[in-house]
Design an enzyme around this catalytic site. Structure first.
Site, PDB file in Angstrom:
ATOM      1  N   LEU A 152      38.331  75.899  66.437  1.00 42.97           N
ATOM      2  CA  LEU A 152      39.391  75.178  65.730  1.00 42.97           C
ATOM      3  C   LEU A 152      38.839  74.420  64.525  1.00 42.97           C
ATOM      4  CD1 LEU A 152      38.987  71.949  66.427  1.00 42.97           C
ATOM      5  CD2 LEU A 152      40.091  72.591  68.541  1.00 42.97           C
ATOM      6  N   LEU A 249      35.671  80.174  49.617  1.00 37.07           N
ATOM      7  CA  LEU A 249      35.082  80.385  48.289  1.00 37.07           C
ATOM      8  C   LEU A 249      35.549  79.266  47.364  1.00 37.07           C
ATOM      9  CD1 LEU A 249      35.194  84.214  47.501  1.00 37.07           C
ATOM     10  CD2 LEU A 249      33.255  82.802  48.159  1.00 37.07           C
ATOM     11  N   LYS A 250      35.634  78.048  47.910  1.00 41.30           N
ATOM     12  CA  LYS A 250      36.086  76.914  47.098  1.00 41.30           C
ATOM     13  C   LYS A 250      34.880  76.053  46.750  1.00 41.30           C
ATOM     14  CE  LYS A 250      40.845  76.107  48.439  1.00 41.30           C
ATOM     15  NZ  LYS A 250      41.686  75.320  49.333  1.00 41.30           N
ATOM     16  N   CYS A 259      30.636  69.583  62.193  1.00 42.72           N
ATOM     17  CA  CYS A 259      30.177  70.890  62.687  1.00 42.72           C
ATOM     18  C   CYS A 259      29.194  71.609  61.768  1.00 42.72           C
ATOM     19  CB  CYS A 259      31.373  71.795  62.943  1.00 42.72           C
ATOM     20  SG  CYS A 259      32.318  71.260  64.361  1.00 42.72           S
ATOM     21  N   LYS A 319      37.197  66.116  54.736  1.00 39.35           N
ATOM     22  CA  LYS A 319      38.201  66.995  54.149  1.00 39.35           C
ATOM     23  C   LYS A 319      39.561  66.350  54.416  1.00 39.35           C
ATOM     24  CE  LYS A 319      38.880  70.080  58.092  1.00 39.35           C
ATOM     25  NZ  LYS A 319      38.944  71.445  58.548  1.00 39.35           N
ATOM     26  N   ARG A 326      32.201  62.041  59.877  1.00 39.57           N
ATOM     27  CA  ARG A 326      30.846  62.487  60.212  1.00 39.57           C
ATOM     28  C   ARG A 326      30.307  63.398  59.101  1.00 39.57           C
ATOM     29  NH1 ARG A 326      31.924  64.125  66.490  1.00 39.57           N
ATOM     30  NH2 ARG A 326      33.934  64.731  65.597  1.00 39.57           N
TER      31      ARG A 326
HETATM   32  N1  LIG Z   1      35.279  68.738  65.878  1.00 35.37           N
HETATM   33  C1  LIG Z   1      35.383  70.031  65.592  1.00 35.37           C
HETATM   34  O1  LIG Z   1      36.017  70.423  64.604  1.00 35.37           O
HETATM   35  C2  LIG Z   1      34.751  71.050  66.493  1.00 35.37           C
HETATM   36  C3  LIG Z   1      35.135  72.401  66.388  1.00 35.37           C
HETATM   37  C4  LIG Z   1      34.537  73.337  67.232  1.00 35.37           C
HETATM   38  C5  LIG Z   1      33.554  72.935  68.124  1.00 35.37           C
HETATM   39  N2  LIG Z   1      33.168  71.629  68.185  1.00 35.37           N
HETATM   40  C6  LIG Z   1      32.166  71.242  69.177  1.00 35.37           C
HETATM   41  O2  LIG Z   1      32.835  70.642  70.272  1.00 35.37           O
HETATM   42  C7  LIG Z   1      32.032  69.592  70.843  1.00 35.37           C
HETATM   43  C8  LIG Z   1      32.824  68.292  70.836  1.00 35.37           C
HETATM   44  O3  LIG Z   1      33.085  67.945  69.494  1.00 35.37           O
HETATM   45  P1  LIG Z   1      34.121  66.790  69.135  1.00 35.37           P
HETATM   46  O4  LIG Z   1      34.235  66.770  67.636  1.00 35.37           O
HETATM   47  O5  LIG Z   1      35.328  66.945  69.960  1.00 35.37           O
HETATM   48  O6  LIG Z   1      33.286  65.509  69.630  1.00 35.37           O
HETATM   49  P2  LIG Z   1      33.807  64.011  69.828  1.00 35.37           P
HETATM   50  O7  LIG Z   1      32.643  63.161  69.555  1.00 35.37           O
HETATM   51  O8  LIG Z   1      35.073  63.808  69.068  1.00 35.37           O
HETATM   52  O9  LIG Z   1      34.191  63.940  71.381  1.00 35.37           O
HETATM   53  C9  LIG Z   1      33.266  63.994  72.414  1.00 35.37           C
HETATM   54  C10 LIG Z   1      33.815  63.192  73.570  1.00 35.37           C
HETATM   55  O10 LIG Z   1      32.982  63.398  74.726  1.00 35.37           O
HETATM   56  C11 LIG Z   1      32.874  62.164  75.420  1.00 35.37           C
HETATM   57  N3  LIG Z   1      31.709  62.213  76.304  1.00 35.37           N
HETATM   58  C12 LIG Z   1      30.402  62.085  75.994  1.00 35.37           C
HETATM   59  N4  LIG Z   1      29.639  62.215  77.092  1.00 35.37           N
HETATM   60  C13 LIG Z   1      30.484  62.448  78.135  1.00 35.37           C
HETATM   61  C14 LIG Z   1      30.307  62.674  79.518  1.00 35.37           C
HETATM   62  N5  LIG Z   1      29.096  62.715  80.055  1.00 35.37           N
HETATM   63  N6  LIG Z   1      31.401  62.848  80.286  1.00 35.37           N
HETATM   64  C15 LIG Z   1      32.636  62.828  79.741  1.00 35.37           C
HETATM   65  N7  LIG Z   1      32.859  62.615  78.432  1.00 35.37           N
HETATM   66  C16 LIG Z   1      31.802  62.437  77.625  1.00 35.37           C
HETATM   67  C17 LIG Z   1      32.814  61.131  74.326  1.00 35.37           C
HETATM   68  O11 LIG Z   1      33.122  59.844  74.792  1.00 35.37           O
HETATM   69  C18 LIG Z   1      33.843  61.683  73.322  1.00 35.37           C
HETATM   70  O12 LIG Z   1      35.136  61.189  73.606  1.00 35.37           O
HETATM   71  C19 LIG Z   1      30.757  69.555  69.999  1.00 35.37           C
HETATM   72  O13 LIG Z   1      29.787  70.348  70.612  1.00 35.37           O
HETATM   73  C20 LIG Z   1      31.197  70.189  68.682  1.00 35.37           C
HETATM   74  O14 LIG Z   1      30.122  70.793  68.009  1.00 35.37           O
HETATM   75  C21 LIG Z   1      33.752  70.682  67.400  1.00 35.37           C
END
Ligand SMILES: NC(=O)c1ccc[n+]([C@@H]2O[C@H](COP(=O)([O-])OP(=O)(O)OC[C@H]3O[C@@H](n4cnc5c(N)ncnc54)[C@H](O)[C@@H]3O)[C@@H](O)[C@H]2O)c1
Length: 428
Positions: A152, A249-250, A259, A319, A326
């Site tokens: 996503l 391509l922007k 990410c 964005k 972040r």
């Molecule tokens: N944000 C994006 O657009 C996106 C897209 C695809 C994949 N990802 C991946 O998904 C994962 C999560 O990203 P995010 O942006 O949602 O992170 P985030 O920081 O928004 O959320 C992570 C959550 O996990 C919780 N957490 C941490 N340790 C925990 C534990 N032991 N038990 C329960 N909860 C716990 C935190 O309190 C936080 O609420 C990452 O690996 C990221 O790379 C993110």
């Protein structure tokens, strides 16, 4: 009558976890959400959404009866067999992924023959294999493991969840993989069912490729500036080639967000740790770092020294349509400007609270015009739709200077120049 989809658990209620929970609740599942952040869980219980993501608040409200929030894993284990893991995997100092939150979840798993961890968090290739090894060493062989990476995009996350280009499921061909595929069936998306390591690599490779596309077009933009070509025309001409495609391509001021920077570094580190030097990604990262700083050169070209200058940042989020700060390019820009002696004012319609946690010495304004008041130069950092509505003649009267650096090629160049501004885009 078709039976209701199975209940699931989601561990970690951030951008990915909360969207995953809302998405599966939309499809009819009961969802047991767990997070270690007690404050976040309390807010979610009250119906407050801790992040900005279009449509998410409405979806959570609509499905409130199916969404259960807790800091404890016990209810989730009691009600659900599939535990979707969506905890953060931020970069360590070396650029490797920090898997401590993932391992905390793995350790909290009980001995069980009917639970599976479904990994949504982005993890290095080999993580699934090592988690299975840990399960085995701790007598938890009964627990299954599935890699189900998430693709996503923040800003359209819920829509991306409900209309994915594909769903990737990596597993050992056991009940858990089948159950995950079944959950996603209503979305009618192509399913890539594969082994765990390949599923893990799909995610890292996809993000690295998109980041490569951005750094590529940014370098083309920089060459356009030297040669008189207009990168927007070039990108249009390239993107219509179906082998290339117009997405990503922007040209702009470099990629940021939670990410791309970390996933590109993590893949580079993963390759290095495995004995392979991934040269291309080294360049992608370096180009991106330099791109963030090129704006400073554009300011200096017109203003000379930046000492004592007042520079307004329009937008701070990495964005539009997100409050995520972040790795936002604005963080680097603000720090560079201040280091060069400039005063920085800023306005972002959504991300100010997050920005305040990460920026020092920046003067925040309540409106774009407020930030632009008395500024010697403005930098358009984030392509928020409201910046397309700015009356540049009024802006000109408010500002002390007449320079706009459009870091997103977003403003109407003719309108800006017509109002008496010097317009500096990226690659044109
Ligand atoms: N944000 C994006 O657009 C996106 C897209 C695809 C994949 N990802 C991946 O998904 C994962 C999560 O990203 P995010 O942006 O949602 O992170 P985030 O920081 O928004 O959320 C992570 C959550 O996990 C919780 N957490 C941490 N340790 C925990 C534990 N032991 N038990 C329960 N909860 C716990 C935190 O309190 C936080 O609420 C990452 O690996 C990221 O790379 C993110």
């Amino acid at each position: 009558m078709a039976s209701a989809p199975q209940p699931i658990a989601v561990i970690g209620t951030g951008y990915v976890g909360l969207v995953t929970a809302a998405g599966f609740a939309e499809l009819g599942s009961e969802v047991w959400c767990v997070d270690v952040d007690a404050d976040k869980i309390e807010r979610l219980k009250r119906g407050e959404i801790p992040i900005y993501e279009p449509g998410l608040a409405e979806s959570v409200a609509r499905n409130a009866g199916r969404l259960h929030f807790s800091t404890e894993l016990s209810s989730a284990l009691e009600h659900a067999r599939l535990l979707f893991v969506a905890v953060g995997t931020p970069p360590t100092y070396s650029g490797d992924a920090d898997l401590s939150a993932v391992h905390a979840v793995v350790e909290s798993m009980p001995r069980s023959d009917h639970h599976a961890l479904v990994m949504k968090s982005t993890v290095p290739v080999g993580t699934g294999a090592s988690i299975k090894r840990i399960f085995s060493e701790h007598g938890k062989d009964g627990s299954a493991y599935v890699s189900c990476p998430e693709f996503l995009k923040e800003g359209s996350a819920l829509q991306d969840f409900l209309e994915p280009d594909r769903v990737v499921v990596g597993d050992d061909g056991n009940w858990a993989g089948d159950a995950v595929v079944e959950l996603y069936e209503p979305l009618n998306a192509p399913v890539v069912r594969t082994d765990i390591a390949s599923a893990e690599m799909v995610k890292l490779a996809a993000n690295a490729f998109l980041a490569t596309k951005i750094s590529f077009i940014n370098e083309i933009a920089n060459v356009c500036e030297e040669t008189g070509a207009d990168v927007l025309e070039v990108a249009r001409g390239m993107g219509l080639d179906q082998r290339i495609g117009g997405h990503f391509l922007k040209p702009g001021i470099g990629f940021g967000g939670s990410c791309f920077p970390k996933d590109v570094s993590a893949l580079k580190q993963l390759a290095g740790n495995s004995g392979y030097h991934f040269q291309l990604l080294t360049a992608v990262i370096e180009v991106n770092e330099l791109q963030k700083r090129r704006v400073i050169g554009k300011l200096q070209k017109h203003l000379g020294t930046l000492v004592g200058r007042r520079v307004a940042l329009l937008g701070l989020a990495f964005k539009a349509n997100t409050d995520d700060m972040r790795e936002a390019s604005s963080l680097v820009l603000a720090a560079r400007l201040q280091a060069d002696g400039a005063t920085v004012t800023a306005y972002d319609p959504i991300a100010e609270d997050e920005a305040r946690k990460r920026m020092r010495g920046v003067q925040f304004a309540d409106s774009a015009l407020g930030a632009l008041e008395g500024a010697d130069a403005a930098i358009l950092v984030t392509e928020w739709p409201e910046f397309a509505e700015l009356d540049w003649s009024e802006v000109k009267q408010r500002m002390a200077g007449d320079l706009l650096v459009d870091g997103r090629n977003f403003a109407d160049r003719e309108a800006v120049q017509g109002a008496g501004f010097i317009y500096e885009g990226i690659g044109r």
